[in-house]
Design a protein around this motif. Structure first.
Motif, PDB file in Angstrom:
ATOM      1  N   UNK A  13       0.836  -1.202   0.000  1.00 55.77           N
ATOM      2  CA  UNK A  13       0.000   0.000   0.000  1.00 55.77           C
ATOM      3  C   UNK A  13       0.872   1.253   0.000  1.00 55.77           C
ATOM      4  N   UNK A  14       1.906   1.260   0.809  1.00 56.07           N
ATOM      5  CA  UNK A  14       2.803   2.421   0.851  1.00 56.07           C
ATOM      6  C   UNK A  14       3.532   2.617  -0.477  1.00 56.07           C
ATOM      7  N   UNK A  15       3.948   1.530  -1.109  1.00 56.22           N
ATOM      8  CA  UNK A  15       4.592   1.640  -2.422  1.00 56.22           C
ATOM      9  C   UNK A  15       3.622   2.206  -3.455  1.00 56.22           C
ATOM     10  N   UNK A  16       2.396   1.741  -3.447  1.00 55.73           N
ATOM     11  CA  UNK A  16       1.414   2.227  -4.403  1.00 55.73           C
ATOM     12  C   UNK A  16       1.028   3.670  -4.156  1.00 55.73           C
ATOM     13  N   UNK A  17       1.041   4.067  -2.903  1.00 57.83           N
ATOM     14  CA  UNK A  17       0.634   5.423  -2.550  1.00 57.83           C
ATOM     15  C   UNK A  17       1.708   6.446  -2.900  1.00 57.83           C
ATOM     16  N   UNK A  18       2.971   6.083  -2.765  1.00 56.00           N
ATOM     17  CA  UNK A  18       4.048   7.055  -2.927  1.00 56.00           C
ATOM     18  C   UNK A  18       4.904   6.857  -4.175  1.00 56.00           C
ATOM     19  N   UNK A  19       5.233   5.642  -4.536  1.00 53.49           N
ATOM     20  CA  UNK A  19       6.164   5.403  -5.645  1.00 53.49           C
ATOM     21  C   UNK A  19       5.484   4.556  -6.717  1.00 53.49           C
ATOM     22  N   UNK A  20       6.184   4.331  -7.797  1.00 54.63           N
ATOM     23  CA  UNK A  20       5.579   3.637  -8.923  1.00 54.63           C
ATOM     24  C   UNK A  20       6.216   2.281  -9.203  1.00 54.63           C
ATOM     25  N   UNK A  21       5.970   1.761 -10.368  1.00 55.46           N
ATOM     26  CA  UNK A  21       6.251   0.370 -10.726  1.00 55.46           C
ATOM     27  C   UNK A  21       7.704  -0.087 -10.555  1.00 55.46           C
ATOM     28  N   UNK A  22       8.724   0.708 -10.835  1.00 54.36           N
ATOM     29  CA  UNK A  22      10.088   0.178 -10.633  1.00 54.36           C
ATOM     30  C   UNK A  22      10.349  -0.274  -9.196  1.00 54.36           C
ATOM     31  N   UNK A  23       9.818   0.447  -8.239  1.00 53.57           N
ATOM     32  CA  UNK A  23       9.991   0.035  -6.842  1.00 53.57           C
ATOM     33  C   UNK A  23       9.231  -1.262  -6.564  1.00 53.57           C
ATOM     34  N   UNK A  24       8.099  -1.448  -7.211  1.00 52.52           N
ATOM     35  CA  UNK A  24       7.334  -2.685  -7.045  1.00 52.52           C
ATOM     36  C   UNK A  24       8.100  -3.879  -7.587  1.00 52.52           C
ATOM     37  N   UNK A  25       8.765  -3.695  -8.718  1.00 51.92           N
ATOM     38  CA  UNK A  25       9.554  -4.780  -9.304  1.00 51.92           C
ATOM     39  C   UNK A  25      10.702  -5.160  -8.377  1.00 51.92           C
ATOM     40  N   UNK A  26      11.378  -4.169  -7.828  1.00 47.38           N
ATOM     41  CA  UNK A  26      12.490  -4.437  -6.910  1.00 47.38           C
ATOM     42  C   UNK A  26      11.971  -5.126  -5.654  1.00 47.38           C
ATOM     43  N   UNK A  27      10.852  -4.652  -5.106  1.00 44.98           N
ATOM     44  CA  UNK A  27      10.312  -5.246  -3.886  1.00 44.98           C
ATOM     45  C   UNK A  27       9.842  -6.682  -4.132  1.00 44.98           C
ATOM     46  N   UNK A  28       9.311  -6.964  -5.295  1.00 44.36           N
ATOM     47  CA  UNK A  28       8.917  -8.330  -5.629  1.00 44.36           C
ATOM     48  C   UNK A  28      10.137  -9.247  -5.649  1.00 44.36           C
ATOM     49  N   UNK A  29      11.231  -8.769  -6.241  1.00 47.10           N
ATOM     50  CA  UNK A  29      12.460  -9.562  -6.259  1.00 47.10           C
ATOM     51  C   UNK A  29      13.000  -9.783  -4.844  1.00 47.10           C
ATOM     52  N   UNK A  30      12.896  -8.755  -3.998  1.00 43.22           N
ATOM     53  CA  UNK A  30      13.358  -8.886  -2.610  1.00 43.22           C
ATOM     54  C   UNK A  30      12.525  -9.927  -1.875  1.00 43.22           C
ATOM     55  N   UNK A  31      11.219  -9.918  -2.076  1.00 49.44           N
ATOM     56  CA  UNK A  31      10.344 -10.882  -1.401  1.00 49.44           C
ATOM     57  C   UNK A  31      10.645 -12.305  -1.869  1.00 49.44           C
ATOM     58  N   UNK A  32      10.863 -12.486  -3.159  1.00 51.09           N
ATOM     59  CA  UNK A  32      11.189 -13.820  -3.671  1.00 51.09           C
ATOM     60  C   UNK A  32      12.521 -14.292  -3.100  1.00 51.09           C
ATOM     61  N   UNK A  33      13.515 -13.416  -3.079  1.00 60.38           N
ATOM     62  CA  UNK A  33      14.824 -13.792  -2.549  1.00 60.38           C
ATOM     63  C   UNK A  33      14.747 -14.082  -1.050  1.00 60.38           C
ATOM     64  N   UNK A  34      14.043 -13.246  -0.314  1.00 53.78           N
ATOM     65  CA  UNK A  34      13.923 -13.454   1.125  1.00 53.78           C
ATOM     66  C   UNK A  34      13.142 -14.728   1.425  1.00 53.78           C
ATOM     67  N   UNK A  35      12.069 -14.975   0.672  1.00 55.93           N
ATOM     68  CA  UNK A  35      11.292 -16.199   0.872  1.00 55.93           C
ATOM     69  C   UNK A  35      12.087 -17.446   0.563  1.00 55.93           C
ATOM     70  N   UNK A  36      12.925 -17.380  -0.456  1.00 59.21           N
ATOM     71  CA  UNK A  36      13.765 -18.521  -0.800  1.00 59.21           C
ATOM     72  C   UNK A  36      14.848 -18.740   0.255  1.00 59.21           C
ATOM     73  N   UNK A  37      15.420 -17.650   0.749  1.00 58.28           N
ATOM     74  CA  UNK A  37      16.485 -17.770   1.759  1.00 58.28           C
ATOM     75  C   UNK A  37      15.929 -18.193   3.114  1.00 58.28           C
ATOM     76  N   UNK A  38      14.728 -17.757   3.449  1.00 55.21           N
ATOM     77  CA  UNK A  38      14.138 -18.096   4.744  1.00 55.21           C
ATOM     78  C   UNK A  38      13.807 -19.582   4.833  1.00 55.21           C
ATOM     79  N   UNK A  39      13.515 -20.203   3.715  1.00 57.27           N
ATOM     80  CA  UNK A  39      13.171 -21.614   3.724  1.00 57.27           C
ATOM     81  C   UNK A  39      14.373 -22.531   3.737  1.00 57.27           C
ATOM     82  N   UNK A  40      15.526 -22.005   3.425  1.00 56.34           N
ATOM     83  CA  UNK A  40      16.720 -22.839   3.356  1.00 56.34           C
ATOM     84  C   UNK A  40      16.917 -23.374   1.956  1.00 56.34           C
TER      85      UNK A  40
END
Length: 82
Positions: A13-40
């Motif tokens: 919600x904060x990303x959509x309210x303040x910034x645009x799509x490039x930040x969403x792409x980066x945040x999606x990559x961060x979530x995928x990387x963090x989710x993969x690393x958190x699982x081992x």
């Protein structure tokens, strides 16, 4: 898991309210990387881990759209008041 979804939703919600799509792409990559690393490394291709990552990404995307909508409504309301 629930607090993770809430956190990802708030971030979206904060990303959509303040910034645009490039930040969403980066945040999606961060979530995928963090989710993969958190699982081992051993459970990277586990169906539960993949579904969890997918759920986080879908939550982020939907919350981003909600944030964009709220931002447009808020900005439109501010221009009508002036």
């Amino acid at each position: 898991m629930l607090w993770g979804l809430v956190a990802v939703g708030v971030i979206g919600i904060l990303l959509g309210f303040r910034v645009r799509a490039p930040a969403l792409i980066v945040m999606t990559a961060v979530i995928v990387a963090f989710g993969a690393a958190a699982g081992g490394i051993g459970s990277l291709f586990d169906w539960d881990r993949l579904l969890s990552i997918l759920l986080f990404v879908v939550t982020l995307q939907c919350a981003y759209l909600l944030g964009v909508f709220l931002g447009v409504v808020w900005r439109r309301g501010m221009t009508h008041e002036q």
